[in-house]
Design a protein around this motif. Sequence first.
Motif, PDB file in Angstrom:
ATOM      1  N   THR A  39       0.086  24.189  70.856  1.00 39.68           N
ATOM      2  CA  THR A  39       0.946  23.520  69.878  1.00 39.68           C
ATOM      3  C   THR A  39       2.240  23.112  70.559  1.00 39.68           C
ATOM      4  O   THR A  39       2.835  23.908  71.289  1.00 39.68           O
ATOM      5  N   ARG A  44       3.207  19.202  63.459  1.00 38.20           N
ATOM      6  CA  ARG A  44       2.885  19.736  62.131  1.00 38.20           C
ATOM      7  C   ARG A  44       1.810  20.804  62.294  1.00 38.20           C
ATOM      8  O   ARG A  44       0.769  20.564  62.921  1.00 38.20           O
ATOM      9  N   ARG A  46      -0.948  23.235  60.634  1.00 37.01           N
ATOM     10  CA  ARG A  46      -1.766  23.346  59.422  1.00 37.01           C
ATOM     11  C   ARG A  46      -2.717  24.543  59.444  1.00 37.01           C
ATOM     12  O   ARG A  46      -3.521  24.713  58.542  1.00 37.01           O
ATOM     13  N   GLU A  47      -2.633  25.348  60.484  1.00 35.12           N
ATOM     14  CA  GLU A  47      -3.467  26.545  60.577  1.00 35.12           C
ATOM     15  C   GLU A  47      -2.742  27.595  61.392  1.00 35.12           C
ATOM     16  O   GLU A  47      -1.814  27.283  62.150  1.00 35.12           O
ATOM     17  N   TYR A  84       3.370  29.082  59.198  1.00 35.09           N
ATOM     18  CA  TYR A  84       2.801  28.921  57.856  1.00 35.09           C
ATOM     19  C   TYR A  84       3.884  28.497  56.864  1.00 35.09           C
ATOM     20  O   TYR A  84       3.655  27.637  56.008  1.00 35.09           O
ATOM     21  N   ARG A  87       6.079  25.222  58.763  1.00 32.33           N
ATOM     22  CA  ARG A  87       5.272  23.998  58.875  1.00 32.33           C
ATOM     23  C   ARG A  87       5.338  23.328  60.247  1.00 32.33           C
ATOM     24  O   ARG A  87       4.419  22.618  60.635  1.00 32.33           O
ATOM     25  N   ARG A  88       6.424  23.538  60.969  1.00 31.16           N
ATOM     26  CA  ARG A  88       6.535  23.027  62.339  1.00 31.16           C
ATOM     27  C   ARG A  88       7.099  24.134  63.211  1.00 31.16           C
ATOM     28  O   ARG A  88       7.834  25.007  62.726  1.00 31.16           O
ATOM     29  N   ALA A 105      -7.019  28.261  58.393  1.00 32.80           N
ATOM     30  CA  ALA A 105      -6.308  27.140  57.770  1.00 32.80           C
ATOM     31  C   ALA A 105      -5.287  27.659  56.766  1.00 32.80           C
ATOM     32  O   ALA A 105      -5.489  28.700  56.121  1.00 32.80           O
ATOM     33  N   HIS A 106      -4.196  26.932  56.620  1.00 31.34           N
ATOM     34  CA  HIS A 106      -3.115  27.399  55.753  1.00 31.34           C
ATOM     35  C   HIS A 106      -3.508  27.439  54.285  1.00 31.34           C
ATOM     36  O   HIS A 106      -2.941  28.227  53.515  1.00 31.34           O
ATOM     37  N   ASP A 107      -4.477  26.640  53.868  1.00 32.25           N
ATOM     38  CA  ASP A 107      -4.902  26.765  52.476  1.00 32.25           C
ATOM     39  C   ASP A 107      -5.593  28.102  52.236  1.00 32.25           C
ATOM     40  O   ASP A 107      -5.534  28.657  51.126  1.00 32.25           O
ATOM     41  N   ASP A 110      -2.838  30.503  51.875  1.00 31.02           N
ATOM     42  CA  ASP A 110      -2.348  30.369  50.499  1.00 31.02           C
ATOM     43  C   ASP A 110      -3.131  31.287  49.561  1.00 31.02           C
ATOM     44  O   ASP A 110      -2.549  31.979  48.710  1.00 31.02           O
TER      45      ASP A 110
END
Length: 243
Positions: A39, A44, A46-47, A84, A87-88, A105-107, A110
């Motif tokens: 990264t 961004r 997302r996981e 998480y 976000r960045r 994954a971030h969902d 969640d």
Amino acid sequence: MTGDFLRGRGRDTLSAEEVSVLEQAIDRVDTLPPRSVVTRRGDRVRESTLLVEGAMCRYLDARDGYRQLLAYHVPGDFVDMHGYTLRRLDHDVATIVESRVARIAHDRVDAIMRDHPRLAWLLWRSTLLDAAMHREWIFRLGRLDAAGRLAHFLCEVAARMRAIGRVSDDVFALPLTQQDIGEACGLTSVHVNRTLRRLREEGIADVGRGEARIGDAKQLARIGEFDADYLYLDDGPWADTDR
């Protein structure tokens, strides 16, 4: 995949159900080549990435082309859980050797936050353990001399590797070049070489060929002003016996 998560630092508080939830949250497992950027600063996120095998680091690049390591990661570490909420990332994340990582994954995070508050608390705990190490790294860089910085770094990695069962006869994997160690300790490669030679000649520690051997742990801790309390180890002085 998650067997080393919080191992030796509170894993025994994870229920069988929570382990299952965390395992089922994994979307995929990747094998990453050595010395590869995972990264980049500003990307961004997302996981979240859990290191399963190998070694990784977080770092910032300086304008002169040199980098400063901000964290050294061992198996069981989430290398970017703070991403998480942020976000960045404000730094880069990279492998040091070939590494296996589990992606969540971030969902799915969640869902953990919503449906499994105690597991969410433990994920939060893992980020706070990272923060505790960051504070200790600031102390190391700001107050210790070259030998102290290097000794402290070796003591920390040894303690973390022991917590996940990766130390045998006081030997553990340390796949870092002298330049890497210098970037973690704010030292030049020449200074690292000189200091490692001193530690080796005095029988305190021997680093090379991808591993470290601790010869005199008490003396190494004395040189590095090292106390493992900030790692919150299960067998440490700050172990939470009321869990």
